[in-house]
Scaffold this active site. Structure first.
Site, short mmCIF file in Angstrom:
data_model
loop_
_atom_site.label_atom_id
_atom_site.label_comp_id
_atom_site.label_asym_id
_atom_site.label_seq_id
_atom_site.Cartn_x
_atom_site.Cartn_y
_atom_site.Cartn_z
N ASP A 13 0.81 -1.23 0.00
CA ASP A 13 0.00 0.00 0.00
C ASP A 13 0.84 1.27 0.00
O ASP A 13 0.43 2.30 0.52
CB ASP A 13 -0.95 0.05 1.22
CG ASP A 13 -1.80 -1.19 1.32
OD1 ASP A 13 -2.25 -1.67 0.27
OD2 ASP A 13 -2.02 -1.67 2.44
N LYS A 16 2.24 2.14 -5.07
CA LYS A 16 2.89 1.60 -6.29
C LYS A 16 2.01 1.78 -7.52
O LYS A 16 2.51 2.05 -8.61
CB LYS A 16 3.19 0.09 -6.10
CG LYS A 16 4.14 -0.21 -4.97
CD LYS A 16 4.30 -1.69 -4.75
CE LYS A 16 3.03 -2.38 -4.29
NZ LYS A 16 2.57 -2.01 -2.94
N GLY A 17 0.68 1.63 -7.33
CA GLY A 17 -0.24 1.76 -8.45
C GLY A 17 -0.12 3.12 -9.10
O GLY A 17 -0.03 3.24 -10.32
N ALA A 39 -4.75 -7.94 -3.05
CA ALA A 39 -4.42 -6.57 -2.67
C ALA A 39 -4.91 -5.66 -3.79
O ALA A 39 -5.30 -6.14 -4.86
CB ALA A 39 -2.92 -6.42 -2.47
N HIS A 41 -4.37 -1.89 -6.06
CA HIS A 41 -3.60 -0.69 -6.40
C HIS A 41 -4.60 0.39 -6.77
O HIS A 41 -5.39 0.21 -7.67
CB HIS A 41 -2.71 -0.95 -7.62
CG HIS A 41 -1.57 -1.87 -7.33
ND1 HIS A 41 -0.73 -2.33 -8.30
CD2 HIS A 41 -1.11 -2.36 -6.17
CE1 HIS A 41 0.19 -3.10 -7.75
NE2 HIS A 41 -0.02 -3.13 -6.46
N THR A 238 3.31 -12.46 2.86
CA THR A 238 2.39 -13.02 1.89
C THR A 238 3.01 -14.33 1.39
O THR A 238 4.05 -14.76 1.91
CB THR A 238 2.10 -12.01 0.75
OG1 THR A 238 1.00 -12.52 -0.02
CG2 THR A 238 3.30 -11.77 -0.15
N ARG A 307 -6.43 0.57 7.83
CA ARG A 307 -5.01 0.19 7.85
C ARG A 307 -4.38 0.68 9.15
O ARG A 307 -4.74 1.74 9.65
CB ARG A 307 -4.28 0.85 6.68
CG ARG A 307 -4.64 0.24 5.35
CD ARG A 307 -3.93 0.96 4.21
NE ARG A 307 -4.38 0.41 2.95
CZ ARG A 307 -4.42 1.10 1.81
NH1 ARG A 307 -4.05 2.36 1.77
NH2 ARG A 307 -4.83 0.53 0.71
N LEU A 334 3.30 12.66 0.64
CA LEU A 334 3.96 13.71 1.44
C LEU A 334 2.94 14.78 1.84
O LEU A 334 3.01 15.33 2.94
CB LEU A 334 5.11 14.33 0.62
CG LEU A 334 5.97 15.31 1.40
CD1 LEU A 334 6.73 14.63 2.53
CD2 LEU A 334 6.97 16.04 0.49
P1 GDP Z 1 -0.41 0.26 -3.76
O1 GDP Z 1 -1.05 -1.06 -3.49
O2 GDP Z 1 1.02 0.30 -3.39
O3 GDP Z 1 -0.66 0.73 -5.16
O4 GDP Z 1 -1.11 1.31 -2.79
P2 GDP Z 1 -2.67 1.53 -2.53
O5 GDP Z 1 -3.33 1.99 -3.73
O6 GDP Z 1 -3.23 0.35 -1.82
O7 GDP Z 1 -2.60 2.67 -1.42
C1 GDP Z 1 -2.05 3.92 -1.67
C2 GDP Z 1 -3.06 4.99 -1.30
O8 GDP Z 1 -2.44 6.24 -1.36
C3 GDP Z 1 -4.22 5.09 -2.26
O9 GDP Z 1 -5.34 5.54 -1.56
C4 GDP Z 1 -3.75 6.13 -3.28
O10 GDP Z 1 -4.80 6.77 -3.97
C5 GDP Z 1 -3.06 7.07 -2.34
N1 GDP Z 1 -1.98 7.88 -2.88
C6 GDP Z 1 -0.93 7.54 -3.67
N2 GDP Z 1 -0.06 8.58 -3.76
C7 GDP Z 1 -0.58 9.57 -3.00
C8 GDP Z 1 -0.12 10.87 -2.64
O11 GDP Z 1 0.94 11.31 -3.01
N3 GDP Z 1 -0.93 11.60 -1.82
C9 GDP Z 1 -2.11 11.15 -1.33
N4 GDP Z 1 -2.83 11.92 -0.53
N5 GDP Z 1 -2.57 9.92 -1.64
C10 GDP Z 1 -1.79 9.15 -2.44
#
Ligand code: GDP
Length: 425
Positions: A13, A16-17, A39, A41, A238, A307, A334
């Site tokens: 989380d 990465k997506g 999981a 993204h 995992t 989370r 950030l």
């Molecule tokens: P992944 O599994 O690594 O792709 O991560 P997830 O999608 O599960 O979780 C990342 C969360 O952070 C999601 O809600 C994204 O929309 C959000 N997100 C990603 N980059 C940023 C950011 O720079 N700022 C904010 N506020 N949210 C972000």
């Protein structure tokens, strides 16, 4: 062009997506190499907000071939539903290929995952109950089913018959449930295989040829270093390796071709599921961060579960980047810390009276206490900033401090969930 891996430096989380979606613009192939639909993204782009579970993050670009490599757990109904859902929301039909060597996540994998978590009760692992651990266990026991084998009914019947012998003993004797019925599962799989057929191909040779021809390939990991079965927080990992090194196996690309490894980390920590988490915040402080984190609070993209959140952990992340072999890092979220007057960062652990910056084995993590250095917050909205130099001094200091501690150049700073909210350094 080399292969680029986008991987998690922590517990998953990390965002990465979003980073893969951004980098996929320039890619010819985007590849998932492990895990399944356990999981999610999150991607926010011109089509809306999506939580991708099995589909690679390149599905929003018509020029990208999206591959599910041999290391992936293919839940066929979930894959087809995700594929259809994209199109119903206006995304052009993506080019998706499924490895003929990938294995099929079977209905009894999901059943056993749920039954075992229930049996374990308070001792459960916090599984998403998507069948992932039973799937990889069956693969190692050689009673799994490869996608290509679906197209030979005799093999399907023989393999399942073999698998069901031991599974049914467990079902009846351990869980007190009715046995699996072979004919039902076979009929279900035969129906599904026809829908899957158009996607199935030899993705290994497809990618080997792509690498040889100098095409741009992105491989994307699910979860992060600390969920690796060997290098992570065993027994809470995992069931497949989220490491960039494993991409050579799970995607089927030459190890030498993976020359750029982007480790993604959040500007704070978050963790879904059980296991030691040294900088975890509880009470109001944790709730305040959870509510503001990510794009809509820190709640699982697949499960909706809250989370666990905590401060940035240099010990865990530096380890996470090293084990990934990170050549660069991306720090996301950030912007989320903009509400804080003071931001603690964990720089070391205290374990049995000793201070260490070495990430220990899980057995010692339970007793570890975080040693913090406290930064002053920047107290502004940075979501519209697109250059590192324009960030408030305090936000820059925070990033530069982390960069030094994790010993990896931070090339990307994400300042919001949307695709364009990113700073390239
Ligand atoms: P992944 O599994 O690594 O792709 O991560 P997830 O999608 O599960 O979780 C990342 C969360 O952070 C999601 O809600 C994204 O929309 C959000 N997100 C990603 N980059 C940023 C950011 O720079 N700022 C904010 N506020 N949210 C972000």
């Amino acid at each position: 062009m080399p292969v680029t891996a986008v991987v998690g430096a922590n517990w998953g989380d990390e965002g990465k997506g979003k980073i893969t979606d951004y980098l996929a613009r320039e890619a010819s192939f985007v590849v998932r190499y492990q895990g399944g639909n356990n999981a999610g993204h999150t991607i926010i782009n011109e089509f809306g907000k999506f939580a991708l579970h099995l589909l690679p993050s390149g599905v929003f670009y018509p020029n990208v071939v999206n591959v599910l490599g041999p290391g992936v757990a293919v839940n066929i109904p979930a894959l087809l539903a995700e594929f259809d859902a994209l199109q119903s929301r206006g995304v052009p039909r993506p080019d998706v290929r499924v490895s003929e060597r990938a294995q099929v996540l079977l209905p009894h994998h999901i059943l056993f995952d749920a039954l075992e978590e229930e049996r374990l009760g308070k001792e459960s692992f916090g599984s998403t109950k998507s069948g992932i651990a039973p799937f990889y266990a069956d693969k190692c026991l050689k009673i799994g089913l490869q996608v290509n084998e679906l197209f030979d009914t005799a093999i399907v019947k023989a393999r399942l018959a073999k698998a069901f012998v031991s599974r049914n003993v467990l079902l009846e004797k351990l869980y007190g449930k009715p046995p699996l019925v072979l004919e039902e599962t076979v009929a279900q799989l035969i129906q599904l295989r026809d829908r899957l057929a158009p996607f199935v191909t030899d993705t290994t040779m497809l990618l080997q040829d792509a690498v040889e021809a100098g095409k741009t390939v992105l491989v994307e990991g699910q979860l992060g270093t600390l969920r690796d079965p060997d290098h992570g927080i065993y027994p809470y990992p995992t069931s497949s390796s989220p490491l960039a090194g494993f991409a050579a196996v799970g995607a089927g690309v030459p190890p030498w071709s993976i020359s750029r490894i982007v480790a993604v980390t959040k500007a704070y920590s978050s963790c879904v599921g059980a296991g030691p988490f040294v900088t975890e915040l509880h009470g109001d402080e944790g709730e305040g961060l959870r509510r503001r984190g990510g794009d809509a609070g820190e709640y699982g993209a697949t499960t909706g579960r809250p989370r666990r959140v905590g401060w940035f952990d240099c010990v865990a992340t530096s380890y996470g980047c090293r084990v990934q072999g990170a050549t660069e890092a991306a720090i996301t979220n950030l912007d989320v810390l903009g509400y804080r007057d003071a931001i603690p960062v964990c720089t070391a652990y205290r374990i049995a009276g000793e201070t260490t910056t070495k990430f220990p084995v899980s057995r010692l993590l339970d007793g570890a206490e975080a040693v913090y250095e406290v930064f002053s917050g920047w107290k502004t909205d940075i979501g519209a900033i697109r250059s590192f130099d324009e960030l408030p001094d305090k936000a820059r200091d925070y990033v530069l401090f982390i960069e030094e501690k994790i010993r990896t150049p931070i090339r990307w700073v994400s300042v919001g969930p949307r695709r364009e909210q990113i700073i390239r350094r």
